[in-house]
Design a protein around this motif. Structure first.
Motif, mmCIF file in Angstrom:
data_model
loop_
_atom_site.group_PDB
_atom_site.id
_atom_site.type_symbol
_atom_site.label_atom_id
_atom_site.label_comp_id
_atom_site.label_asym_id
_atom_site.label_seq_id
_atom_site.Cartn_x
_atom_site.Cartn_y
_atom_site.Cartn_z
ATOM 1 N N TYR A 1 78.156 64.753 14.282
ATOM 2 C CA TYR A 1 78.803 65.364 13.477
ATOM 3 C C TYR A 1 80.074 63.880 13.194
ATOM 4 O O TYR A 1 80.518 63.905 11.895
ATOM 5 C CB TYR A 1 79.925 66.490 13.756
ATOM 6 C CG TYR A 1 80.722 67.228 12.815
ATOM 7 C CD1 TYR A 1 79.960 68.175 11.932
ATOM 8 C CD2 TYR A 1 81.909 66.733 12.307
ATOM 9 C CE1 TYR A 1 80.720 68.702 11.052
ATOM 10 C CE2 TYR A 1 82.599 67.433 11.474
ATOM 11 C CZ TYR A 1 81.995 68.517 10.781
ATOM 12 O OH TYR A 1 82.780 68.948 9.621
ATOM 13 N N ASN B 1 71.973 73.424 2.079
ATOM 14 C CA ASN B 1 73.210 74.422 1.901
ATOM 15 C C ASN B 1 72.909 75.935 2.156
ATOM 16 O O ASN B 1 73.543 76.634 2.845
ATOM 17 C CB ASN B 1 73.937 74.249 0.510
ATOM 18 C CG ASN B 1 74.324 72.917 0.405
ATOM 19 O OD1 ASN B 1 74.828 72.117 1.474
ATOM 20 N ND2 ASN B 1 74.613 72.380 -0.844
ATOM 21 N N PHE C 1 85.071 77.985 12.179
ATOM 22 C CA PHE C 1 84.424 76.846 11.806
ATOM 23 C C PHE C 1 83.689 77.552 10.647
ATOM 24 O O PHE C 1 83.272 76.758 9.664
ATOM 25 C CB PHE C 1 83.373 76.444 12.949
ATOM 26 C CG PHE C 1 82.616 75.488 12.417
ATOM 27 C CD1 PHE C 1 82.681 74.394 12.037
ATOM 28 C CD2 PHE C 1 81.121 75.825 12.314
ATOM 29 C CE1 PHE C 1 81.587 73.587 11.374
ATOM 30 C CE2 PHE C 1 79.965 75.024 12.051
ATOM 31 C CZ PHE C 1 80.165 73.698 11.380
ATOM 32 N N PHE D 1 85.590 77.353 7.546
ATOM 33 C CA PHE D 1 85.486 76.048 6.542
ATOM 34 C C PHE D 1 84.590 75.643 6.286
ATOM 35 O O PHE D 1 84.360 75.036 4.970
ATOM 36 C CB PHE D 1 86.374 75.036 7.580
ATOM 37 C CG PHE D 1 88.000 75.487 8.006
ATOM 38 C CD1 PHE D 1 88.653 74.572 7.391
ATOM 39 C CD2 PHE D 1 88.257 76.415 8.879
ATOM 40 C CE1 PHE D 1 89.867 74.555 7.511
ATOM 41 C CE2 PHE D 1 89.752 76.436 9.258
ATOM 42 C CZ PHE D 1 90.719 75.601 8.423
ATOM 43 N N ALA D 2 83.243 75.829 7.313
ATOM 44 C CA ALA D 2 81.894 75.562 6.691
ATOM 45 C C ALA D 2 81.472 76.019 5.371
ATOM 46 O O ALA D 2 80.948 75.312 4.399
ATOM 47 C CB ALA D 2 81.073 75.494 7.814
ATOM 48 N N ASP E 1 83.189 74.798 2.153
ATOM 49 C CA ASP E 1 82.766 73.481 1.915
ATOM 50 C C ASP E 1 81.224 73.781 1.220
ATOM 51 O O ASP E 1 81.058 73.060 0.224
ATOM 52 C CB ASP E 1 82.684 72.593 3.283
ATOM 53 C CG ASP E 1 83.877 71.732 3.084
ATOM 54 O OD1 ASP E 1 84.899 71.953 2.381
ATOM 55 O OD2 ASP E 1 83.893 70.547 3.565
ATOM 56 N N ASN E 2 80.285 74.468 1.939
ATOM 57 C CA ASN E 2 78.852 74.500 1.521
ATOM 58 C C ASN E 2 78.880 75.298 0.133
ATOM 59 O O ASN E 2 78.186 74.789 -1.002
ATOM 60 C CB ASN E 2 78.177 75.054 2.581
ATOM 61 C CG ASN E 2 77.579 74.254 3.455
ATOM 62 O OD1 ASN E 2 76.709 73.398 3.580
ATOM 63 N ND2 ASN E 2 78.425 74.451 4.592
ATOM 64 N N SER F 1 83.480 69.217 -3.825
ATOM 65 C CA SER F 1 83.448 69.039 -2.546
ATOM 66 C C SER F 1 84.926 69.057 -1.969
ATOM 67 O O SER F 1 85.578 67.961 -2.103
ATOM 68 C CB SER F 1 82.800 67.623 -2.263
ATOM 69 O OG SER F 1 81.324 67.596 -2.519
ATOM 70 N N GLU G 1 85.911 71.112 6.054
ATOM 71 C CA GLU G 1 85.147 71.347 7.179
ATOM 72 C C GLU G 1 85.329 70.661 8.486
ATOM 73 O O GLU G 1 85.531 71.269 9.402
ATOM 74 C CB GLU G 1 83.673 71.249 6.718
ATOM 75 C CG GLU G 1 82.714 71.669 7.988
ATOM 76 C CD GLU G 1 81.504 71.345 7.601
ATOM 77 O OE1 GLU G 1 80.856 71.864 6.712
ATOM 78 O OE2 GLU G 1 80.866 70.358 8.490
ATOM 79 N N GLY H 1 88.110 72.463 10.358
ATOM 80 C CA GLY H 1 87.777 73.574 11.183
ATOM 81 C C GLY H 1 86.873 73.215 12.436
ATOM 82 O O GLY H 1 86.728 73.836 13.592
ATOM 83 N N PHE H 2 86.047 72.008 12.100
ATOM 84 C CA PHE H 2 84.889 71.899 13.150
ATOM 85 C C PHE H 2 85.779 71.206 14.322
ATOM 86 O O PHE H 2 85.260 71.481 15.521
ATOM 87 C CB PHE H 2 84.142 70.740 12.633
ATOM 88 C CG PHE H 2 83.209 70.136 13.431
ATOM 89 C CD1 PHE H 2 82.026 70.990 13.987
ATOM 90 C CD2 PHE H 2 83.237 68.779 14.605
ATOM 91 C CE1 PHE H 2 81.106 70.541 14.756
ATOM 92 C CE2 PHE H 2 82.583 68.567 15.613
ATOM 93 C CZ PHE H 2 81.363 69.412 15.617
#
Length: 259
Positions: free
Chosen positions: A61, A143, A177, A180-181, A184-185, A193, A197, A200-201
């Protein structure tokens, strides 16, 4: 140093750096945490698979985060290889993450089959990108799979009956996570975009690192306690065994001679 556009000014480069500096720091911190975790996974008394997959997840990541930065495009010449490398990073990052959830026991009885199926999909996307290049259909498939998997992970964590304190803590990190993910996705699927993320990660990784370190220390403590119990049992067994009978002393006088 290569500069993609010769008309770029110092202020434009500085503006790009200021825009990316948070993500530069997060990428370095996440990668460093992954390297430390992978060292602990091998240096512990017993190989820690959960810590190993968490380390790979963090390293992948962190490197993908750097590849997505706009500052990197000012240094590296634009090419299909670089664009394909970015896309391949997107497909490889989820693999160690799902293996972490498998080894941590978050995916239930069918977890291994699910992880193998997801790994096959992500590897197929990465290999296809290597041979035919980046395609919008590949990114859309990625995605969709990621979004569906994250929803399924939330559902699995919420329907699990037997939970301990570590699982509850990890579930909260998963919720952060996933929120947030998904943002973004879903944003990428709609054509923009937001790129929040990584924040959150980072929160998610800190929580998982805490859970993995706690379990690893608990496992080492159990191993140490077991070794102490075995030593005590060995001493008790030795103490109750009969002692060997001492052999009679040997005579040192010369043999008698006949007259």
């Amino acid at each position: 140093m290569y500069v993609g556009d010769p008309q770029l000014t110092a202020s434009q480069v500085l503006r790009t750096f200021h825009h990316d500096e948070l993500y530069l720091f997060l990428g370095a911190a996440i990668t460093a945490l992954g390297l430390v975790s992978i060292a602990f996974a091998f240096l512990s008394r017993k190989f820690d698979a959960m810590l190993f997959w968490l380390a790979l997840f963090a390293i992948f990541y962190g490197q993908r985060l750097w590849l997505r930065l706009g500052l990197l495009t000012l240094i590296i010449p634009p090419s299909h290889f670089f664009n394909d490398l970015r896309a391949i990073g997107n497909y490889l990052v989820p693999i160690p993450g799902f293996f972490y959830f498998l080894t941590a026991g978050f995916l239930g009885r069918s977890g291994r089959k699910i992880v193998l199926a997801l790994t096959t999909v992500f590897l197929a996307l990465a290999v296809a990108t290597m041979f035919v290049g980046q395609r919008d259909a590949f990114q859309m498939t990625n995605n969709i799979v990621v979004i569906a998997s994250l929803f399924a992970l939330i559902l699995q964590s919420m329907t699990r009956k037997q939970t301990d304190r570590d699982f509850i803590i990890a579930r909260r990190g998963i919720f952060v996570f996933v929120a947030f993910a998904l943002f973004d996705n879903i944003g990428q699927a709609l054509g923009y975009s937001p790129f929040i993320e990584p924040i959150g990660f980072t929160i998610f990784l800190v929580i998982l690192g805490y859970v993995a370190a706690k379990r690893s220390l608990h496992r080492d403590q159990q191993f140490s306690d077991l070794q102490k119990e075995l030593d005590i049992a060995r001493r008790i067994q030795t103490s109750i065994l009969p002692r060997p009978i001492p052999s009679p002393p040997t005579s040192t006088s010369p043999p008698a001679t006949s007259p």
